[in-house]
Scaffold this motif. Sequence first.
Motif, PDB file in Angstrom:
ATOM      1  N   VAL A  47       0.836  -1.202   0.000  1.00 39.93           N
ATOM      2  CA  VAL A  47       0.000   0.000   0.000  1.00 39.93           C
ATOM      3  C   VAL A  47       0.874   1.256   0.000  1.00 39.93           C
ATOM      4  O   VAL A  47       0.624   2.209  -0.743  1.00 39.93           O
ATOM      5  CB  VAL A  47      -0.939   0.002   1.219  1.00 39.93           C
ATOM      6  CG1 VAL A  47      -1.840   1.226   1.204  1.00 39.93           C
ATOM      7  CG2 VAL A  47      -1.760  -1.274   1.258  1.00 39.93           C
ATOM      8  N   LYS A 255      -5.090   6.857   3.901  1.00 41.72           N
ATOM      9  CA  LYS A 255      -5.989   7.570   2.985  1.00 41.72           C
ATOM     10  C   LYS A 255      -5.626   9.052   2.910  1.00 41.72           C
ATOM     11  O   LYS A 255      -5.600   9.652   1.826  1.00 41.72           O
ATOM     12  CB  LYS A 255      -7.432   7.395   3.458  1.00 41.72           C
ATOM     13  CG  LYS A 255      -8.468   7.998   2.518  1.00 41.72           C
ATOM     14  CD  LYS A 255      -9.873   7.713   3.032  1.00 41.72           C
ATOM     15  CE  LYS A 255     -10.919   8.312   2.082  1.00 41.72           C
ATOM     16  NZ  LYS A 255     -12.312   8.050   2.584  1.00 41.72           N
ATOM     17  N   LEU A 265      -5.593   4.948  -3.328  1.00 40.82           N
ATOM     18  CA  LEU A 265      -5.304   3.733  -2.583  1.00 40.82           C
ATOM     19  C   LEU A 265      -5.654   2.522  -3.447  1.00 40.82           C
ATOM     20  O   LEU A 265      -6.609   2.574  -4.226  1.00 40.82           O
ATOM     21  CB  LEU A 265      -6.127   3.685  -1.299  1.00 40.82           C
ATOM     22  CG  LEU A 265      -5.619   4.503  -0.113  1.00 40.82           C
ATOM     23  CD1 LEU A 265      -6.642   4.464   1.002  1.00 40.82           C
ATOM     24  CD2 LEU A 265      -4.292   3.980   0.386  1.00 40.82           C
TER      25      LEU A 265
END
Length: 493
Positions: A47, A255, A265
Motif C-alpha cells: 500500500v 488515505k 489507494l
Amino acid sequence: MSTGGDPTTFLLVKNHESGKTNLRESEDDENSDGGERFRSHEPIGFVIEKIGFGAGQSLVMLASILGWLGDGMQPLLLSFILPSIKREWPDLSSGLDGIIGSSLFLGMLAGSFLFGTVADKIGRRNTLAITSILSVGFTIGGSFSPSPAVLLIFEILVGFGVGGSLPVCYTLFVEFIPVKRRGFYLALLAIAWSLGELIAAGIAWGVMAEYGWRRLLLISSVPTGSILLVLPFIPESPRFLLLKGRERKAFAVLKKVARRNNRPLPISIMGLLPHYKKEPVSPKNAGFFKPLVLLFSKGMRRQTIVLWLLWFFASGGLIGVIIFLPQYFHAKGIGNGTVYEDIFLTTTGNVPGIVLAAFLIETKLGRKKTIALFAFLCAAFIFVLGPVNSSTYLIVASIGGKFFLYGLWAAIDAYTPEVYPTEERSTGSAAANCMARVAGLISPPIYTAVLESGLSIWVPLGTWVGLFIATGILALLLPRETLGQDIDTELEG
C-alpha cells in the motif's frame, strides 16, 4: 514478497438493499454467506508503495529533521560549556568534572534503552513528544543550575530525552517511506544532525565569549524545541497502528497521505486492511520487554550481535575524532582560533559526505558495502592526520575525515531501522544506539589518559584507525542487505 505470515482472507459482500459493497474479514472460507471471496495478498508495504512519497509525508519528515537537529546540538553544547563551568566553579573536582562530561551519554544510554521499548508499546508519535519535552525542558532548567551537582542532574535528564528521541525519529520516518529511494531519504536525515552541530557551534561562537554558558543553553533551547510546534500535526505510524489492531485508524492515515500525494489507494484494501503477524499481540503475551527478547530470536540473533558491535566500534572512533582530536591539536597550538571556529569550519565536510552516502546506498553497492567503503576511507583519512604541522593542513585533513565519517554514519543510521520488523523496530534501533552510548561512557576516560600521557599521536590515531577498519569488516559480515526490500521482510534461520 515474504510477509512473515499468512494473508488475511476478506469477503466482498454485496448489500442488495443499499447497493454498497462491504469488505469484511472471513475466518473460514467454508463459512461464506454467498459473498464474493477475495483473498488479499498485499501487506501494508504494498500500500505504501502505491501511495508513494510526497506531500503526505512532509510533516513526518519535518518532525524527524527537527528532532535530529535538536539532538545533534546537545553533545557539542556540553563540550563547549565544560571549560566555562570550571572557571565559574573553580572548586569543581576533577572527578565531578569527568562525570559531568559523561552525563549526557549516561542519560542517553538509559533513554535509548527505555524509550525504544516504550515506542513499540505506546506509539512513535507519543514517545517522540515525551522525549522532546524532556530534552527542551531540562536544557532550559540546566541554564539556571546553582551548582555543578544540579547541572549534572539536568544533563543526565537532557540525555535521557535525547537518547529516547534519536531512534524514534528514524523509526517513525522509515515506516512512512516506500522501498524506492527509502535509504536515500533516511541517509539525508543525518544532515539534520550536522546542521544541529553547525547551529550549536555558531551560537557558541557568537555567545560564549560575551554572555557565557548559561545564555548558550537558553538560546539553544529554541531550535531544540522547534519540533514541539510540529508534533501535534503529524499522524501515528500506520504500521504501528496495524500491529496494535487499529486497522480503521491505519486506513485513515494512509488515505490522508494518499490524498495529499494525489495517489489512489489500491482498490483491494478499500476497507479494513489486512494485517500480517505471526501471533496476536495482546496483554497476555506481550510483556514490556518482549521486543527486546525478540532481538535475539533465531532469525535475528546474528543480525543484532554484529550490528551492536558495529555501532560500538564506529561510535568509539567518532568520539575520538570529533571531541578529542581537536583538543589535542589545540593543546599543541595548532588551530585557527577558538575551538568553536575550527569545529564550525571543519563541519563543512559533513553534508557532502552524507549526500554521497545517500546516493550510494541506493546503487548496486547497497547499504552494507557503502558502510564498509566509508569506514575504510574514514580510517585512511584519519591516518593522514598524524603528520599535521599547520592549521591549514589540519582543517583540510579534518574536512576530508569528516566527509567520510558522517557519510559512514548516515549509512549506518539509514540501515539500522530497516533490519527489524515493526513489532521490534524501535527497540532494535534503540538497542543499537545503546551501544553507542556505552562507547560514549567508556571512551572519554581512556582517550583522556592517552592524550595526557604524552605518548605519540600515533597511539590514539592508530586506535581510531583500527576501530574504523573493524567497523568496515563488521558491515560486510551483516547477514541482511535491505536494498529493495520491504522493512517487514523477516530474516530466515
